[in-house]
Design a protein around this motif. Sequence first.
Motif, short mmCIF file in Angstrom:
data_model
loop_
_atom_site.label_atom_id
_atom_site.label_comp_id
_atom_site.label_asym_id
_atom_site.label_seq_id
_atom_site.Cartn_x
_atom_site.Cartn_y
_atom_site.Cartn_z
N GLN A 256 0.81 -1.21 0.00
CA GLN A 256 0.00 0.00 0.00
C GLN A 256 0.85 1.27 0.00
OE1 GLN A 256 -3.03 0.02 2.99
NE2 GLN A 256 -3.77 2.03 2.44
N ASN A 257 1.99 1.27 0.67
CA ASN A 257 2.83 2.46 0.74
C ASN A 257 3.72 2.64 -0.51
OD1 ASN A 257 4.70 0.43 1.12
ND2 ASN A 257 5.47 1.20 3.06
N GLY A 258 3.60 1.75 -1.49
CA GLY A 258 4.39 1.86 -2.71
C GLY A 258 5.65 1.02 -2.71
N ASP A 259 6.01 0.43 -1.59
CA ASP A 259 7.18 -0.45 -1.53
C ASP A 259 6.91 -1.68 -2.39
OD1 ASP A 259 8.19 1.35 0.27
OD2 ASP A 259 8.31 -0.05 1.96
N ARG A 260 7.99 -2.29 -2.87
CA ARG A 260 7.87 -3.53 -3.64
C ARG A 260 8.90 -4.53 -3.15
NH1 ARG A 260 8.77 -0.55 -8.85
NH2 ARG A 260 7.16 1.01 -8.70
N TYR B 208 14.32 -5.49 -2.60
CA TYR B 208 13.24 -4.70 -2.00
C TYR B 208 13.40 -3.26 -2.44
CZ TYR B 208 9.59 -3.71 1.42
OH TYR B 208 8.41 -3.37 2.01
N TYR B 209 12.29 -2.62 -2.82
CA TYR B 209 12.29 -1.21 -3.21
C TYR B 209 11.58 -0.40 -2.13
CZ TYR B 209 11.04 3.12 -5.61
OH TYR B 209 10.88 4.43 -5.94
N PHE B 210 12.27 0.61 -1.59
CA PHE B 210 11.73 1.50 -0.57
C PHE B 210 11.29 2.79 -1.27
CE2 PHE B 210 15.00 -1.15 1.32
CZ PHE B 210 14.39 -1.65 2.45
N LYS B 211 9.99 2.93 -1.48
CA LYS B 211 9.46 4.07 -2.25
C LYS B 211 9.77 5.41 -1.60
CE LYS B 211 5.37 6.00 -4.41
NZ LYS B 211 5.88 6.27 -5.71
N ASP B 212 9.59 5.52 -0.27
CA ASP B 212 9.80 6.82 0.38
C ASP B 212 11.24 7.31 0.28
OD1 ASP B 212 10.74 4.84 2.13
OD2 ASP B 212 10.16 5.94 3.93
N GLN B 213 12.19 6.42 0.09
CA GLN B 213 13.60 6.79 -0.06
C GLN B 213 14.07 6.70 -1.51
OE1 GLN B 213 15.88 4.20 2.51
NE2 GLN B 213 14.39 4.39 4.14
N ASP B 214 13.22 6.20 -2.40
CA ASP B 214 13.60 5.90 -3.79
C ASP B 214 14.92 5.14 -3.80
OD1 ASP B 214 13.43 5.75 -6.56
OD2 ASP B 214 14.45 7.67 -6.85
N GLN B 215 14.95 4.04 -3.07
CA GLN B 215 16.16 3.25 -2.90
C GLN B 215 15.84 1.76 -2.99
OE1 GLN B 215 19.19 4.36 0.09
NE2 GLN B 215 18.68 2.43 1.07
N LYS C 265 20.67 3.74 -5.51
CA LYS C 265 19.88 4.98 -5.54
C LYS C 265 19.77 5.40 -7.00
CE LYS C 265 19.41 7.57 -1.85
NZ LYS C 265 18.09 7.71 -1.26
N PRO C 266 18.63 5.13 -7.67
CA PRO C 266 18.49 5.47 -9.09
C PRO C 266 18.69 6.95 -9.39
CG PRO C 266 16.67 4.07 -8.39
CD PRO C 266 17.44 4.45 -7.16
#
Length: 172
Positions: free
Chosen positions: A60-64, A91-98, A124-125
């Motif tokens: 739900q928070n955008g993480d994958r 794992y992708y952390f959406k809030d950090q874009d990492q 970090k893209p």
Amino acid sequence: MKRYLLLLLPFIAFACGKQEIKEPLEYKGPLREVENMEMFYTENDRVKVKMLADLVYEFQNGDREFPKGIYLEFFDEFGKLESTLTANNAYYFKDQDQWRGREKVEVKNIAKNEQLNTEELFWKPADQRIFTEKFVTIRQQGDVIYGQGLTAKQDLSDYVITDPEGELEVNE
């Protein structure tokens, strides 16, 4: 008959008492599940990154989460393959874009014929940088460098090992 009624009265009173209302549990699992995903990231109509994954969970928070691993290909501005990255778990952390890759992480620079291996790596893209504090091994043409910790460009064209070890051939 009155005796039986008097015996049942406490049970009836108990059954008619207040029932406790429980709050619903919040679901924290994935909202979506994708199998055999192939995704492309583009800039100015040019493919920059190609991603393959057998299984993806989106929260739900955008993480994958990529529990069965991930494979990435990075391309230069001319569409030529520069490097690849594989990890057995990501794992992708959406809030950090990492991104975080774990378990048998491998980065290959195609042009320089170099390979990085570690057990955990962050990407970090936005900065186009990769980094780790874990033990790393870099195989170059004829040389192997070991060390603890690394920061590098995502294509491995430029890197710094925090605490390096190993032997290098030096041509005089």
